[in-house]
Scaffold this motif. Structure first.
Motif, mmCIF file in Angstrom:
data_model
loop_
_atom_site.group_PDB
_atom_site.id
_atom_site.type_symbol
_atom_site.label_atom_id
_atom_site.label_comp_id
_atom_site.label_asym_id
_atom_site.label_seq_id
_atom_site.Cartn_x
_atom_site.Cartn_y
_atom_site.Cartn_z
ATOM 1 N N THR A 1 -16.514 12.664 1.362
ATOM 2 C CA THR A 1 -16.165 11.730 0.288
ATOM 3 C C THR A 1 -15.036 10.836 0.788
ATOM 4 O OG1 THR A 1 -16.812 13.215 -1.497
ATOM 5 C CG2 THR A 1 -15.174 11.538 -2.037
ATOM 6 N N ALA A 2 -15.052 9.566 0.409
ATOM 7 C CA ALA A 2 -14.009 8.620 0.797
ATOM 8 C C ALA A 2 -13.057 8.402 -0.378
ATOM 9 C CB ALA A 2 -14.620 7.292 1.228
ATOM 10 N N VAL A 3 -11.762 8.409 -0.079
ATOM 11 C CA VAL A 3 -10.731 8.270 -1.101
ATOM 12 C C VAL A 3 -9.847 7.074 -0.759
ATOM 13 C CG1 VAL A 3 -8.764 9.372 -2.216
ATOM 14 C CG2 VAL A 3 -10.732 10.756 -1.517
ATOM 15 N N ILE A 4 -9.691 6.172 -1.717
ATOM 16 C CA ILE A 4 -8.841 4.989 -1.548
ATOM 17 C C ILE A 4 -7.747 5.040 -2.603
ATOM 18 C CG2 ILE A 4 -8.763 2.464 -1.581
ATOM 19 C CD1 ILE A 4 -11.822 2.558 -0.915
ATOM 20 N N THR A 5 -6.502 5.012 -2.175
ATOM 21 C CA THR A 5 -5.399 4.972 -3.126
ATOM 22 C C THR A 5 -4.568 3.720 -2.878
ATOM 23 O OG1 THR A 5 -3.707 6.092 -1.801
ATOM 24 C CG2 THR A 5 -5.279 7.498 -2.958
ATOM 25 N N GLY A 6 -3.843 3.300 -3.896
ATOM 26 C CA GLY A 6 -2.958 2.156 -3.735
ATOM 27 C C GLY A 6 -3.078 1.173 -4.875
#
Length: 346
Positions: free
Chosen positions: A195-200
């Protein structure tokens, strides 16, 4: 103020990489040095002076030495010059430069007025036309550390999959978020355990950019496996939960996130923006690709998704590398050597 010998100004309200450097470094410097910060946007835990105390800078501390005003932005260099040259405060001016580009004429003039200049890496040093020292940023190995419990496992996130690949930081074109998304759209269908996780943060200026990425993900049918989490309260556990960290910036000043990931025992794939190429050992702690090259980024990520053992090994190597070369104490020691040199100058 009688014991304060160094002032670290932070003349910017919004959190930035420079602000983060001050927040991490000053407490380590304060162990052996009388140092305070001044300016907005800093936590109360830091030693501070108040604006009304500025007139006290016209007198020397008990040591009799000139105080050091350590600037990291143009505005802070200007403020230091005003204090030193107009108000005649007995100050020495030090500037840290992280820029990876030719400086504008006004910045070059400001830099020439400094008593000492620090570059955060060899690449940034190559753009300086004055004598300088290279002191690379470090990372707090107590704050950023390997997984230590169940909460550090990806399973604790509640997201699908067995492994995660992360991309953290502001969501915008400069940071290469779109390059990461495109790589994930191409690779994740072949690797169902990931799974890919993008935060910000997504600012108003970049909302259309983020919305377009989300639409692209939805069209690919991957909205459940490429997740935008927005700003998280504490990013540190996420470095420990992901098995691979990707830093795809098109351009960068220095860039601390790969070091934070490495200190968390996480392998890193990064562009060669900022100082990333000086952090990562190709084929041992991660992989480097040309900045802005989406195809190269995708192909550099591919082996890690295909081989969890390789990812784990490079994460272990990354931790050893950052402990050897990038502890925050090493940065503090390098900066202190510059201070001592300035104090020794007649």
């Amino acid at each position: 103020m009688s014991t304060v010998e160094v002032i670290a100004p932070n003349l910017k309200q919004r959190l930035s990489g420079v602000t983060s450097t001050i927040i991490q470094l000053v407490p380590v410097q304060a162990r052996t040095l009388g140092i305070v910060t001044v300016g907005p946007g800093l936590p109360d835990s830091l030693p501070k002076m108040r604006w009304w105390q500025l007139p006290s800078l016209r007198t020397r501390p008990k040591s009799g030495r000139d105080r050091i005003w350590h600037a990291r932005r143009n505005t802070e260099m200007v403020a230091g010059l005003v204090l030193r040259d107009i108000f005649r405060a007995p100050l020495k001016l030090v500037f840290t430069s992280a820029a990876q580009r030719d400086h504008r004429p006004f910045t070059k003039w400001l830099i020439r007025q400094m008593d000492a200049v620090i570059a955060t890496g060899e690449k940034s040093a190559s753009f300086l036309k004055v004598p300088h020292s290279v002191v690379m940023h470090g990372v707090d190995l107590d704050v950023f550390h390997p997984p230590a419990g169940d909460d550090d496992a990806f399973m604790a996130s509640g997201l699908p999959g067995k492994y995660a690949v992360g991309c953290f930081g502001r969501v915008r074109h400069q940071k290469g978020t779109d390059l990461f998304v495109d790589a994930m759209i191409a690779l994740l269908p072949q690797h169902p355990e990931w799974t890919a996780v993008i935060t910000g943060r997504v600012t108003a200026e970049h909302k259309a950019f983020a919305d377009e990425l989300k639409a692209r993900i939805a069209k690919a049918g991957l909205s459940d496996r490429i997740r935008f989490l927005g700003e998280v309260d504490d990013i540190k556990p996420w470095y420990r939960r992901v098995s691979l960290y990707v830093a795809p910036s098109r351009n960068e000043g220095f860039g601390l996130t790969p070091l934070e990931a490495m200190a968390s025992q996480t392998a890193v794939v990064a562009s060669d923006a900022g100082a990333y190429a000086e952090m990562i050992v190709q084929g041992e702690t991660g992989a480097l690709v040309p900045a802005g090259d989406g195809n190269a980024l995708r192909e550099a990520i591919r082996p890690y998704l295909a081989d969890a053992a390789l990812t784990e090994t490079h994460g272990i190597n990354a931790l050893a590398e950052v402990r050897a070369r990038f502890p925050l104490e090493r940065e503090a020691e390098g900066v202190r050597r510059v201070y001592d040199h300035v104090w020794a100058m007649r």
